[in-house]
Write an enzyme that holds these catalytic residues in place. Sequence first.
Site, short mmCIF file in Angstrom:
data_model
loop_
_atom_site.label_atom_id
_atom_site.label_comp_id
_atom_site.label_asym_id
_atom_site.label_seq_id
_atom_site.Cartn_x
_atom_site.Cartn_y
_atom_site.Cartn_z
N ASP A 179 0.99 -0.81 -0.28
CA ASP A 179 0.26 -0.19 -0.06
C ASP A 179 0.86 1.19 -0.05
OD1 ASP A 179 -2.47 1.55 0.14
OD2 ASP A 179 -2.99 0.96 2.08
N CYS B 84 -4.50 -1.92 -2.51
CA CYS B 84 -6.34 -1.61 -2.84
C CYS B 84 -6.34 -0.30 -3.58
CB CYS B 84 -6.35 -1.58 -1.35
SG CYS B 84 -5.65 0.35 -0.03
N ARG C 39 -14.78 -4.53 -4.92
CA ARG C 39 -15.42 -3.74 -3.25
C ARG C 39 -16.52 -3.57 -4.16
NH1 ARG C 39 -11.61 0.18 -1.52
NH2 ARG C 39 -13.49 0.71 0.17
N1 CP Z 1 -9.03 1.94 -1.65
C1 CP Z 1 -9.27 2.30 -1.38
O1 CP Z 1 -10.40 2.31 -0.36
O2 CP Z 1 -9.56 3.80 -2.22
P1 CP Z 1 -10.72 5.50 -2.26
O3 CP Z 1 -9.30 5.67 -1.42
O4 CP Z 1 -10.08 5.46 -3.55
O5 CP Z 1 -11.75 4.61 -1.49
#
Ligand code: CP
Length: 308
Positions: A225, A266, A294
């Site tokens: 991340d 993510c 998601r």
């Molecule tokens: N991965 C995620 O939560 O992306 P955003 O911050 O764009 O919502």
Amino acid sequence: MPHFLDLDRTPREDLRAILDTARAMKAARGDRPRGTPDDALPLEGRVVALIFEKPSTRTRISFDVGARQMGATTMVLSGADMQLGHGETVGDTARVLSRYVDLVMIRTFGAEILHEMAEHATVPVINGLTDSSHPCQLMADVMTYEEHRGPIEGARVAWMGDGNNVAQSFLQAAERFGFDMTFSGPEQLDPDPRLMERLRASGRDARIERDPARAVADADLIVTDTWVSMGDAESSRQRRHNLLRPYQVNEALLGAAPESALVMHCLPAHRGEEITDAVLDGPRSVVFDEAENRLHAQKAIMRWCVGA
Ligand code: CP
């Protein structure tokens, strides 16, 4: 009240049921054009409030689209535009929202804000990310792994880099879904040791391995991340980059991993920092499946929350 606040607060069988629902709803949509509603409209007549105190692309759009596909009406709200951002208490905000809407999703800073919202709301509250966890992301990640590789139980996940909110939710997911974790990052950025202990107490392995190549040697899944998360001080950027540079997910690192190991992120990614273009766009990356899931996972979470 069936709030979806964190994975360790949601029964294992409910998490599994949510994923079953998500898979079924994804399959039922088939090749349906994106803008069309689902055949069944389990949230018809309901109103969903989506509150963002931090930026978002995926969470904002996937919750909004998912609720609409299920027949709900949505409101996307910025914390700064509400009285919440101007001194009204979280508790009072929760009480008032509960008189208007059927479901609240909030992305906020400290977990205590989320919990205060849930304590005072008389409608379900969903955690859309706090400084300490991101459970909706993990539901999509487990769904994605299982689409590609089958049951995640018994697998090993290697987390590379910062022990941030997503890393901490991975540790909670490991305890709930029964997989092992290797954390590989600088000591200064370790995840909460209590989560590592809880995972070990559940009978799974929770390992810290400072050598990135050794960390991925037996990994079924490699995850990273951003090196600077929302909420981290901008002044710490250079220090964090210096600490985290050895943990970049690049082709050399993948060379030390089993050929079958998948890669997740993510998003948003900072290409060339925590992950290279070649890996993110490469054959082992499932990051855009994660992003799509998601939508499906959160639709199932919303249904679970309202019992529909
Ligand atoms: N991965 C995620 O939560 O992306 P955003 O911050 O764009 O919502």
